[in-house]
Design an enzyme around this catalytic site. Structure first.
Site, PDB file in Angstrom:
ATOM      1  N   GLY A  20      52.705  48.428  61.348  1.00 20.52           N
ATOM      2  CA  GLY A  20      52.399  48.363  62.768  1.00 20.52           C
ATOM      3  C   GLY A  20      50.930  48.496  63.088  1.00 20.52           C
ATOM      4  CG  ASP A 140      53.047  56.164  58.400  1.00 21.56           C
ATOM      5  OD1 ASP A 140      54.260  56.017  58.664  1.00 21.56           O
ATOM      6  OD2 ASP A 140      52.342  55.244  57.950  1.00 21.56           O
TER       7      ASP A 140
END
Length: 153
Positions: A20, A140
């Site tokens: 992303g 993440d």
């Protein structure tokens, strides 16, 4: 499309991943005799608004400084070698960790035993604790981002 030579220095060998926030490439540093391998992370801004660009640029510089500090202070975090802007894109150059992601290990070997999971957590949690003590949230943590280093697991 990413050029095959970035910053007149880093030769792209292959694409590693797309997410992303950008693209990740395996590259080699053509300025060093060893042609050391490294990871190039191309960060893609979420907007092309020229008024937002200085804000993105400032944030990129702060994030690079944080990565440099973390990588120098903890051997389990890849070192930041460089950061630069080129063609309106932002790039981070980091240490290449030769090894296998946790996803690849599970795909190759099947589910991990309870003991293996415990061992993995005992290796990872101190790193996350170190990062948290620096006032940073990783955001993440996932099996694709956990690399079991080839030389020492």
């Amino acid at each position: 499309m990413t050029p095959t030579l970035l910053n007149n220095r880093y030769k792209i060998i292959q694409a590693l991943a797309t997410g992303g926030f950008g693209h990740t490439f395996l590259a080699e540093d053509s300025y060093l005799p060893s042609r050391r391998r490294c990871v190039i992370k191309q960060l893609i801004p979420v907007t092309n608004n020229p008024q937002v660009y200085p804000l993105v640029q400032g944030r990129f510089q702060r994030e690079a400084a944080i990565l440099e500090k973390l990588g120098e202070a903890n051997h389990q975090i890849p070192k930041l070698y460089a950061y630069f802007e080129e063609g309106g894109q932002f790039y981070l150059v980091e240490e290449w960790i030769e090894g296998q992601t946790l996803v690849d290990k599970v795909e190759a070997e099947g589910s991990l035993s309870d003991r293996a999971v415990q061992h993995l957590l005992l290796d990872i949690l101190p790193v996350l604790d170190f990062i948290h003590k620096q006032g940073i949230i990783h955001r993440d943590v996932k099996p694709d981002n956990i690399i079991l280093r080839q030389r020492d697991g």
